[in-house]
Design a protein around this motif. Sequence first.
Motif, PDB file in Angstrom:
ATOM      1  N   UNK A 108     -41.683 -85.184 -25.685  1.00  0.00           N
ATOM      2  CA  UNK A 108     -42.035 -86.498 -25.135  1.00  0.00           C
ATOM      3  C   UNK A 108     -42.626 -86.372 -23.729  1.00  0.00           C
ATOM      4  N   UNK A 109     -42.043 -85.491 -22.918  1.00  0.00           N
ATOM      5  CA  UNK A 109     -42.424 -85.427 -21.507  1.00  0.00           C
ATOM      6  C   UNK A 109     -43.213 -84.173 -21.128  1.00  0.00           C
ATOM      7  N   UNK A 110     -43.326 -83.214 -22.055  1.00  0.00           N
ATOM      8  CA  UNK A 110     -43.920 -81.933 -21.712  1.00  0.00           C
ATOM      9  C   UNK A 110     -45.350 -81.769 -22.188  1.00  0.00           C
ATOM     10  N   UNK A 111     -45.771 -80.514 -22.242  1.00  0.00           N
ATOM     11  CA  UNK A 111     -47.143 -80.175 -22.656  1.00  0.00           C
ATOM     12  C   UNK A 111     -47.178 -80.092 -24.176  1.00  0.00           C
ATOM     13  N   UNK A 112     -47.556 -81.182 -24.784  1.00  0.00           N
ATOM     14  CA  UNK A 112     -47.441 -81.312 -26.244  1.00  0.00           C
ATOM     15  C   UNK A 112     -48.309 -80.307 -26.986  1.00  0.00           C
ATOM     16  N   UNK A 113     -49.527 -80.084 -26.527  1.00  0.00           N
ATOM     17  CA  UNK A 113     -50.388 -79.119 -27.211  1.00  0.00           C
ATOM     18  C   UNK A 113     -49.778 -77.727 -27.182  1.00  0.00           C
ATOM     19  N   UNK A 114     -49.237 -77.341 -26.046  1.00  0.00           N
ATOM     20  CA  UNK A 114     -48.630 -76.013 -25.927  1.00  0.00           C
ATOM     21  C   UNK A 114     -47.419 -75.882 -26.848  1.00  0.00           C
ATOM     22  N   UNK A 115     -46.630 -76.941 -26.950  1.00  0.00           N
ATOM     23  CA  UNK A 115     -45.405 -76.898 -27.741  1.00  0.00           C
ATOM     24  C   UNK A 115     -45.661 -77.011 -29.241  1.00  0.00           C
ATOM     25  N   UNK A 116     -46.662 -77.786 -29.628  1.00  0.00           N
ATOM     26  CA  UNK A 116     -46.798 -78.168 -31.029  1.00  0.00           C
ATOM     27  C   UNK A 116     -48.012 -77.586 -31.745  1.00  0.00           C
ATOM     28  N   UNK A 117     -49.034 -77.146 -31.013  1.00  0.00           N
ATOM     29  CA  UNK A 117     -50.235 -76.631 -31.679  1.00  0.00           C
ATOM     30  C   UNK A 117     -49.917 -75.357 -32.452  1.00  0.00           C
ATOM     31  N   UNK A 118     -50.539 -75.236 -33.601  1.00  0.00           N
ATOM     32  CA  UNK A 118     -50.394 -74.019 -34.382  1.00  0.00           C
ATOM     33  C   UNK A 118     -51.611 -73.861 -35.277  1.00  0.00           C
ATOM     34  N   UNK A 119     -51.782 -72.664 -35.797  1.00  0.00           N
ATOM     35  CA  UNK A 119     -52.929 -72.328 -36.641  1.00  0.00           C
ATOM     36  C   UNK A 119     -52.737 -72.974 -38.013  1.00  0.00           C
ATOM     37  N   UNK A 120     -53.801 -73.594 -38.544  1.00  0.00           N
ATOM     38  CA  UNK A 120     -53.696 -74.231 -39.859  1.00  0.00           C
ATOM     39  C   UNK A 120     -53.249 -73.253 -40.938  1.00  0.00           C
ATOM     40  N   UNK A 121     -53.563 -71.980 -40.746  1.00  0.00           N
ATOM     41  CA  UNK A 121     -53.202 -70.975 -41.746  1.00  0.00           C
ATOM     42  C   UNK A 121     -51.693 -70.792 -41.869  1.00  0.00           C
ATOM     43  N   UNK A 122     -50.928 -71.272 -40.896  1.00  0.00           N
ATOM     44  CA  UNK A 122     -49.478 -71.096 -40.953  1.00  0.00           C
ATOM     45  C   UNK A 122     -48.808 -71.983 -41.999  1.00  0.00           C
ATOM     46  N   UNK A 123     -49.403 -73.097 -42.356  1.00  0.00           N
ATOM     47  CA  UNK A 123     -48.750 -74.066 -43.229  1.00  0.00           C
ATOM     48  C   UNK A 123     -48.426 -73.493 -44.606  1.00  0.00           C
ATOM     49  N   UNK A 124     -47.324 -73.929 -45.224  1.00  0.00           N
ATOM     50  CA  UNK A 124     -46.433 -75.005 -44.793  1.00  0.00           C
ATOM     51  C   UNK A 124     -45.466 -74.593 -43.689  1.00  0.00           C
ATOM     52  N   UNK A 125     -45.375 -75.457 -42.673  1.00  0.00           N
ATOM     53  CA  UNK A 125     -44.500 -75.219 -41.525  1.00  0.00           C
ATOM     54  C   UNK A 125     -43.618 -76.436 -41.296  1.00  0.00           C
ATOM     55  N   UNK A 126     -42.339 -76.183 -41.052  1.00  0.00           N
ATOM     56  CA  UNK A 126     -41.401 -77.230 -40.679  1.00  0.00           C
ATOM     57  C   UNK A 126     -41.177 -77.185 -39.178  1.00  0.00           C
ATOM     58  N   UNK A 127     -41.234 -78.322 -38.533  1.00  0.00           N
ATOM     59  CA  UNK A 127     -40.950 -78.438 -37.110  1.00  0.00           C
ATOM     60  C   UNK A 127     -39.468 -78.742 -36.941  1.00  0.00           C
ATOM     61  N   UNK A 128     -38.754 -77.868 -36.233  1.00  0.00           N
ATOM     62  CA  UNK A 128     -37.343 -78.154 -35.975  1.00  0.00           C
ATOM     63  C   UNK A 128     -37.171 -78.777 -34.598  1.00  0.00           C
ATOM     64  N   UNK A 129     -36.501 -79.927 -34.580  1.00  0.00           N
ATOM     65  CA  UNK A 129     -36.239 -80.652 -33.347  1.00  0.00           C
ATOM     66  C   UNK A 129     -34.788 -80.527 -32.933  1.00  0.00           C
ATOM     67  N   UNK A 130     -34.556 -80.554 -31.633  1.00  0.00           N
ATOM     68  CA  UNK A 130     -33.217 -80.631 -31.086  1.00  0.00           C
ATOM     69  C   UNK A 130     -33.056 -81.929 -30.333  1.00  0.00           C
ATOM     70  N   UNK A 131     -31.917 -82.577 -30.529  1.00  0.00           N
ATOM     71  CA  UNK A 131     -31.676 -83.829 -29.834  1.00  0.00           C
ATOM     72  C   UNK A 131     -30.553 -84.602 -30.498  1.00  0.00           C
ATOM     73  N   UNK A 132     -30.129 -85.667 -29.849  1.00  0.00           N
ATOM     74  CA  UNK A 132     -29.059 -86.492 -30.410  1.00  0.00           C
ATOM     75  C   UNK A 132     -29.276 -87.974 -30.159  1.00  0.00           C
ATOM     76  N   UNK A 133     -30.454 -88.323 -29.616  1.00  0.00           N
ATOM     77  CA  UNK A 133     -30.775 -89.732 -29.362  1.00  0.00           C
ATOM     78  C   UNK A 133     -31.802 -90.176 -30.408  1.00  0.00           C
ATOM     79  N   UNK A 134     -31.416 -91.082 -31.299  1.00  0.00           N
ATOM     80  CA  UNK A 134     -32.327 -91.462 -32.391  1.00  0.00           C
ATOM     81  C   UNK A 134     -33.718 -91.874 -31.927  1.00  0.00           C
ATOM     82  N   UNK A 135     -33.791 -92.670 -30.868  1.00  0.00           N
ATOM     83  CA  UNK A 135     -35.096 -93.173 -30.412  1.00  0.00           C
ATOM     84  C   UNK A 135     -35.982 -92.034 -29.927  1.00  0.00           C
TER      85      UNK A 135
END
Length: 336
Positions: free
Chosen positions: A49-76
């Motif tokens: 939410x507050x960081x460099x989203x491209x750096x954190x989330x970008x990946x090569x299309x060839x990697x798919x299927x990929x699951x993104x694992x999130x850490x957190x405890x606040x639903x919103x």
Amino acid sequence: MKNQYINREKIFAVAPMIDWTDRHCRFLHRQLSSHALLFTEMIVADAIIHGRQDKLLSHHDAENPVALQLGGSVPEKLAEATRIALDYNYNEININVGCPSDRVQSGTFGACLMREPETVARCVSAMKAATDLAVTVKCRIGVDDQNPEDVLPDFITRMIDAGADAIWVHARKAWLQGLSPKENREIPPLDYDLVYAMKAANPGTFIGINGGISDLEQAKTHLEHVDGVMLGRAAYHNTNILGDVDHVVYGAPSQEVDWQQLCQTMMAYAADYIATGGRLNHVTRHMVGLFQGFAGARRFRQILSSDATKPGAGPEIIEAAFAAIDFEATSLKAAG
């Protein structure tokens, strides 16, 4: 592929591992298996939410299927991170309810959330409302003095009621105090039978198993009882395993890995990454687990571990490392 769990097919996955399953690791793993489900490292929702989203989330299309694992405890916050991730071509969003490390506990997420199933259920519901992708949970069988036979059935029921598409269960307790993350992967006893029982009790829900699984023969045995099997460090340290996944798990025709093609692919990938300002060893550190049991494997590891870290190291280091492997001698050894 909106939701791979709808088809009710067996799934082989490589576990999310902090500091290991980054995009370079996943690109390599995808060269060995076309079908395995790959997971990102855990990424904290606040960071997205507050960081460099491209750096954190970008990946090569060839990697798919990929699951993104999130850490957190606040639903919103988890819902917001999920919405942001929709622009990055993931196949699944997973919530971490299994990591026991101190830095995870300090953020009130990970395995400590096994004590707060109602919170996790609210998180899953919020994430489901934010996406059409599969929303899944990775958990333990319990923590500390909890009785897994009481805790896990209730936890899974709550996740199903919240709309979880799949539940991946690490078949050990986590001890939040007194054991390191490494010890938490080894010391608490495995209870595969309990995970099997959860699948039998929830036939309409995808249940996958994780923990202590070291090879594909073991994986096949587990798949007789559950829907999915997840390997972590075994797949990372002995990457060759992945070369047989498509045949053994998914029924694809058996074929040898084209090692020379893999070498060329990784050289080209490394060159592209270096051209953006990256360092060769960011890519090659994930390749050290290749060639376990091959003639020349020790020299291969030496080259990658030493030469690839030098300033200005280029893709030719990968070619030199592959040249150290005696494929003919390895084939003769296997045949004899």
